[in-house]
Design a protein around this motif. Structure first.
Motif, PDB file in Angstrom:
ATOM      1  N   GLY A 133       0.777  -1.218   0.000  1.00 42.74           N
ATOM      2  CA  GLY A 133       0.000   0.000   0.000  1.00 42.74           C
ATOM      3  C   GLY A 133       0.812   1.272   0.000  1.00 42.74           C
ATOM      4  O   GLY A 133       0.272   2.359   0.233  1.00 42.74           O
ATOM      5  N   VAL A 134       2.101   1.169  -0.290  1.00 41.07           N
ATOM      6  CA  VAL A 134       2.954   2.359  -0.319  1.00 41.07           C
ATOM      7  C   VAL A 134       2.682   3.198  -1.553  1.00 41.07           C
ATOM      8  O   VAL A 134       2.769   4.432  -1.508  1.00 41.07           O
ATOM      9  CB  VAL A 134       4.446   1.941  -0.249  1.00 41.07           C
ATOM     10  CG1 VAL A 134       5.360   3.139  -0.445  1.00 41.07           C
ATOM     11  CG2 VAL A 134       4.731   1.242   1.074  1.00 41.07           C
ATOM     12  N   ASP A 139      17.760   5.587  -8.792  1.00 42.00           N
ATOM     13  CA  ASP A 139      17.580   4.850  -7.543  1.00 42.00           C
ATOM     14  C   ASP A 139      16.105   4.487  -7.358  1.00 42.00           C
ATOM     15  O   ASP A 139      15.238   4.900  -8.137  1.00 42.00           O
ATOM     16  CB  ASP A 139      18.078   5.648  -6.342  1.00 42.00           C
ATOM     17  CG  ASP A 139      17.549   7.076  -6.335  1.00 42.00           C
ATOM     18  OD1 ASP A 139      16.362   7.262  -6.664  1.00 42.00           O
ATOM     19  OD2 ASP A 139      18.319   7.992  -6.027  1.00 42.00           O
ATOM     20  N   LEU A 140      15.844   3.710  -6.334  1.00 43.00           N
ATOM     21  CA  LEU A 140      14.478   3.256  -6.057  1.00 43.00           C
ATOM     22  C   LEU A 140      13.583   4.421  -5.662  1.00 43.00           C
ATOM     23  O   LEU A 140      12.388   4.432  -6.010  1.00 43.00           O
ATOM     24  CB  LEU A 140      14.509   2.201  -4.940  1.00 43.00           C
ATOM     25  CG  LEU A 140      13.173   1.611  -4.512  1.00 43.00           C
ATOM     26  CD1 LEU A 140      12.476   0.921  -5.677  1.00 43.00           C
ATOM     27  CD2 LEU A 140      13.375   0.630  -3.354  1.00 43.00           C
ATOM     28  N   THR A 141      14.121   5.418  -4.982  1.00 41.43           N
ATOM     29  CA  THR A 141      13.324   6.575  -4.578  1.00 41.43           C
ATOM     30  C   THR A 141      12.704   7.269  -5.773  1.00 41.43           C
ATOM     31  O   THR A 141      11.528   7.662  -5.748  1.00 41.43           O
ATOM     32  CB  THR A 141      14.202   7.571  -3.795  1.00 41.43           C
ATOM     33  OG1 THR A 141      14.775   6.915  -2.669  1.00 41.43           O
ATOM     34  CG2 THR A 141      13.400   8.769  -3.341  1.00 41.43           C
ATOM     35  N   GLU A 142      13.470   7.428  -6.824  1.00 40.37           N
ATOM     36  CA  GLU A 142      12.963   8.075  -8.039  1.00 40.37           C
ATOM     37  C   GLU A 142      11.775   7.312  -8.600  1.00 40.37           C
ATOM     38  O   GLU A 142      10.779   7.909  -9.038  1.00 40.37           O
ATOM     39  CB  GLU A 142      14.090   8.163  -9.066  1.00 40.37           C
ATOM     40  CG  GLU A 142      13.713   8.878 -10.351  1.00 40.37           C
ATOM     41  CD  GLU A 142      14.880   8.950 -11.333  1.00 40.37           C
ATOM     42  OE1 GLU A 142      14.620   9.232 -12.528  1.00 40.37           O
ATOM     43  OE2 GLU A 142      16.033   8.723 -10.915  1.00 40.37           O
ATOM     44  N   LEU A 143      11.850   5.990  -8.607  1.00 37.75           N
ATOM     45  CA  LEU A 143      10.751   5.181  -9.127  1.00 37.75           C
ATOM     46  C   LEU A 143       9.536   5.251  -8.202  1.00 37.75           C
ATOM     47  O   LEU A 143       8.385   5.316  -8.672  1.00 37.75           O
ATOM     48  CB  LEU A 143      11.215   3.734  -9.291  1.00 37.75           C
ATOM     49  CG  LEU A 143      10.277   2.786 -10.048  1.00 37.75           C
ATOM     50  CD1 LEU A 143       9.986   3.302 -11.450  1.00 37.75           C
ATOM     51  CD2 LEU A 143      10.881   1.381 -10.119  1.00 37.75           C
ATOM     52  N   LEU A 144       9.771   5.265  -6.899  1.00 33.92           N
ATOM     53  CA  LEU A 144       8.654   5.365  -5.956  1.00 33.92           C
ATOM     54  C   LEU A 144       7.910   6.686  -6.120  1.00 33.92           C
ATOM     55  O   LEU A 144       6.672   6.732  -6.063  1.00 33.92           O
ATOM     56  CB  LEU A 144       9.175   5.229  -4.522  1.00 33.92           C
ATOM     57  CG  LEU A 144       9.699   3.845  -4.120  1.00 33.92           C
ATOM     58  CD1 LEU A 144      10.316   3.896  -2.730  1.00 33.92           C
ATOM     59  CD2 LEU A 144       8.587   2.816  -4.177  1.00 33.92           C
ATOM     60  N   HIS A 145       8.617   7.791  -6.335  1.00 29.83           N
ATOM     61  CA  HIS A 145       7.964   9.081  -6.551  1.00 29.83           C
ATOM     62  C   HIS A 145       7.079   9.055  -7.794  1.00 29.83           C
ATOM     63  O   HIS A 145       6.012   9.690  -7.815  1.00 29.83           O
ATOM     64  CB  HIS A 145       9.025  10.178  -6.681  1.00 29.83           C
ATOM     65  CG  HIS A 145       9.634  10.571  -5.365  1.00 29.83           C
ATOM     66  ND1 HIS A 145      10.852  11.188  -5.260  1.00 29.83           N
ATOM     67  CD2 HIS A 145       9.185  10.422  -4.078  1.00 29.83           C
ATOM     68  CE1 HIS A 145      11.123  11.421  -3.992  1.00 29.83           C
ATOM     69  NE2 HIS A 145      10.126  10.956  -3.253  1.00 29.83           N
ATOM     70  N   ARG A 146       7.510   8.351  -8.825  1.00 27.80           N
ATOM     71  CA  ARG A 146       6.709   8.300 -10.058  1.00 27.80           C
ATOM     72  C   ARG A 146       5.352   7.642  -9.829  1.00 27.80           C
ATOM     73  O   ARG A 146       4.392   7.923 -10.558  1.00 27.80           O
ATOM     74  CB  ARG A 146       7.466   7.538 -11.153  1.00 27.80           C
ATOM     75  CG  ARG A 146       8.733   8.227 -11.628  1.00 27.80           C
ATOM     76  CD  ARG A 146       9.310   7.527 -12.838  1.00 27.80           C
ATOM     77  NE  ARG A 146      10.601   8.103 -13.201  1.00 27.80           N
ATOM     78  CZ  ARG A 146      11.274   7.772 -14.291  1.00 27.80           C
ATOM     79  NH1 ARG A 146      10.778   6.856 -15.112  1.00 27.80           N
ATOM     80  NH2 ARG A 146      12.434   8.326 -14.558  1.00 27.80           N
ATOM     81  N   PHE A 147       5.280   6.768  -8.844  1.00 32.01           N
ATOM     82  CA  PHE A 147       4.019   6.064  -8.583  1.00 32.01           C
ATOM     83  C   PHE A 147       3.356   6.553  -7.294  1.00 32.01           C
ATOM     84  O   PHE A 147       2.570   5.837  -6.670  1.00 32.01           O
ATOM     85  CB  PHE A 147       4.254   4.554  -8.538  1.00 32.01           C
ATOM     86  CG  PHE A 147       4.607   3.982  -9.885  1.00 32.01           C
ATOM     87  CD1 PHE A 147       3.615   3.715 -10.814  1.00 32.01           C
ATOM     88  CD2 PHE A 147       5.933   3.764 -10.238  1.00 32.01           C
ATOM     89  CE1 PHE A 147       3.935   3.213 -12.061  1.00 32.01           C
ATOM     90  CE2 PHE A 147       6.257   3.263 -11.482  1.00 32.01           C
ATOM     91  CZ  PHE A 147       5.258   2.984 -12.411  1.00 32.01           C
ATOM     92  N   GLY A 148       3.678   7.782  -6.915  1.00 32.57           N
ATOM     93  CA  GLY A 148       2.935   8.454  -5.861  1.00 32.57           C
ATOM     94  C   GLY A 148       3.289   8.082  -4.458  1.00 32.57           C
ATOM     95  O   GLY A 148       2.519   8.390  -3.525  1.00 32.57           O
ATOM     96  N   ALA A 149       4.400   7.447  -4.215  1.00 36.34           N
ATOM     97  CA  ALA A 149       4.783   7.074  -2.856  1.00 36.34           C
ATOM     98  C   ALA A 149       5.238   8.312  -2.082  1.00 36.34           C
ATOM     99  O   ALA A 149       5.944   9.167  -2.618  1.00 36.34           O
ATOM    100  CB  ALA A 149       5.889   6.025  -2.884  1.00 36.34           C
TER     101      ALA A 149
END
Length: 513
Positions: free
Chosen positions: A94-95, A160-170
């Protein structure tokens, strides 16, 4: 807590399978289980993903996490599933506010600090994804140039993983500033550039060997050069790629994909257009030549030489197992490797160029006055090149020592002039074989060669006589005919005449025994 899925690609050789990464986060004792026949490097993704997610501000839940790599019956290997596993788990947790799309492939390894690290084989993996209808992909930034070589895919690169997480609204904090990663960029850029400068004008004398190299390039034939040390055998072999035509689109993609898997592909220079040149040392093992390794086999020198030249210098010094292993790929144009974790097939349609001394000391030429070898030593040395292997070599040419006082190399023909003739001969073959599955004389099937493309009986009396005397096998008969077609193409003739067949027979029978 719930379930989610992402997509990645599993490679077995150049053949890729779309892998559905399913993640389930449920109540229970904290655990992270990874199933679906992962190998040890894939199984270690659990620790990499847990550490990378925590460093990216998205700590994994203290729940029972199960990740399945489907199809579960197919073995998975490598660290390229890390990104897909991390995003599937965090989505199930749910992140993510935006679910990962079903047409997006994720490839990449994760560092413990959340950095996206490059992986080998991105080019063949994305080619396989495109064939399965995938339209989008995310790869590490260092793999982006290679990924962009695949037409028809929308590709993004991430640091990095942070960049990908931001793209999906995390809702995670920005990534901290990190020092540049140190990665080994093993690429063939320098050797390729150096080989582009090699010119046949540098070769003094050796008219027959130079002509044999031209014929080999024009028809994709195999060649054996035999002579004393220092006669120019290696110089001639190393210049053959310079007279070969550039690789076509399909061959260029295949060769680039092989070199991507072998981790010696420099994507910044684009697809490989120059035919590859592989020259392994005579101490190389069978696995190094034909391919091998634990689990699933990696491409060997014969596959890296696909559509190019495999040069074995000091050929009799190679182990007999290595030389005998070449027999199947010389006939079929590919190699099938059976290993504990599966069967891998690689293309291996190469031109074989062998160089050999006449004896162990190398001085048994001419009268052989300077040779210190016994007759038994000479026979044993030459016997290392077995009859079945030599029967698959189209031309055997003797390369004698050069008398520098009698050779005028001021008018030596440059590579560009030879390449132009080779290009015209290849164009003649392309027109002749248009609509077929082959495009060069060397790959013309025997039955068609003896029927549709057979010279007149009166033109091949000399060849038929050689077969009747036992000097040629049926395979040798076919190879002489293919050579004759190439000689006719170089001469601009419509069909091989008696002179072309006689010349081909001379090139074929120049065996150093």
């Amino acid at each position: 807590m719930g379930q989610a899925r992402t997509l990645s690609v599993s490679l077995a050789g150049l053949e890729g399978t779309l892998v559905e990464v399913e993640a389930d986060v449920a109540q229970g004792l904290p655990a992270f289980t990874l199933v679906g026949l992962p190998d040890s490097s894939t199984l270690q993704a659990r620790e990499r993903v847990r550490a990378a997610a925590g460093r990216s501000g998205a700590t994994l839940a203290q729940r029972r996490i199960t990740v399945n790599l489907s199809p579960a019956w197919r073995p998975k290997h490598g660290s390229g599933f890390d990104l897909a596993i991390a995003m599937a788990v965090l989505d199930a947790q749910g992140v993510l506010l935006i679910h990962v799309p079903s047409d997006l492939v994720l490839l990449g390894e994760l560092g413990l600090d959340g950095r996206a690290r490059p992986v080998p084989g991105v080019l063949p993996a994305l080619l396989a994804a495109r064939a399965h209808g995938i339209t989008r992909a995310v790869v590490p930034a260092e793999n982006l140039r290679e990924a962009q070589l695949v037409d028809g895919l929308e590709v993004d690169g991430i640091q990095d993983l942070t960049e990908l997480l931001h793209r999906f609204g995390a809702d995670v904090p920005p990534a901290p500033t990190r020092a540049p990663s140190v990665t080994a960029s093993g690429g063939p850029t320098a050797p390729r550039a150096a080989r582009e400068l090699l010119d046949f004008a540098d070769v003094m004398g050796q008219a027959q060997a130079r002509q044999a190299a031209e014929v080999a390039a024009a028809g994709a034939h195999h060649l054996l050069l035999s002579g004393p040390p220092g006669a120019g055998k290696t110089m001639i072999a190393a210049r053959i790629p310079g007279i070969l035509p550039p690789l076509g689109s399909e061959d260029s993609l295949t060769v680039s994909a092989i070199h991507s898997l072998a981790q010696n592909f420099e994507a910044g220079s684009g697809l490989l257009r120059i035919p590859p040149f592989e020259d392994p040392h005579h101490t190389a093992s069978t696995a190094a030549i034909v391919g091998g390794g634990s689990g699933l086999a990696r491409p060997g020198a014969i596959s890296r030489a696909h559509c190019g030249v495999l040069f074995l210098d000091e050929a009799p010094e190679f182990p007999s197992r290595v030389l005998e292993a070449l027999r199947e790929p010389l006939e079929t144009g590919d190699i099938t490797l059976h290993r504990s974790r599966g069967v891998t097939r690689y293309p291996a349609r190469f031109q074989l160029v062998l160089a050999a001394n006449p004896c162990p000391c190398g001085q048994a030429y001419g009268k052989g006055d300077r040779c210190t070898c016994t007759p038994l030593q000479r026979r044993r040395y030459l016997a290392r090149l077995s009859g079945p292997v030599l029967d698959r070599v189209d031309m055997r040419v003797s390369v004698g020592p050069v008398d520098i006082h009698r050779v005028d190399d001021s008018g030596a023909e440059p590579t560009a002039a030879i390449a132009a003739r080779v290009r015209r001969a290849r164009e003649s073959q392309r027109r002749r074989f248009e609509g077929r599955t082959w495009s060069t004389n060397a790959h013309l099937p025997g039955p068609l060669l003896r029927r549709e493309f057979a010279p007149e009986r009166s033109e091949r009396r000399l060849l038929d006589h050689a077969v009747a005397q036992g000097r040629l096998t049926l395979r040798g008969h076919d190879r002489v005919l293919r050579l004759a077609w190439t000689l006719a193409d170089l001469a601009g003739a419509e069909r091989p005449a008696a002179e072309h067949i006689g010349q081909a027979l001379t090139l074929r029978e120049g065996e150093p025994r």
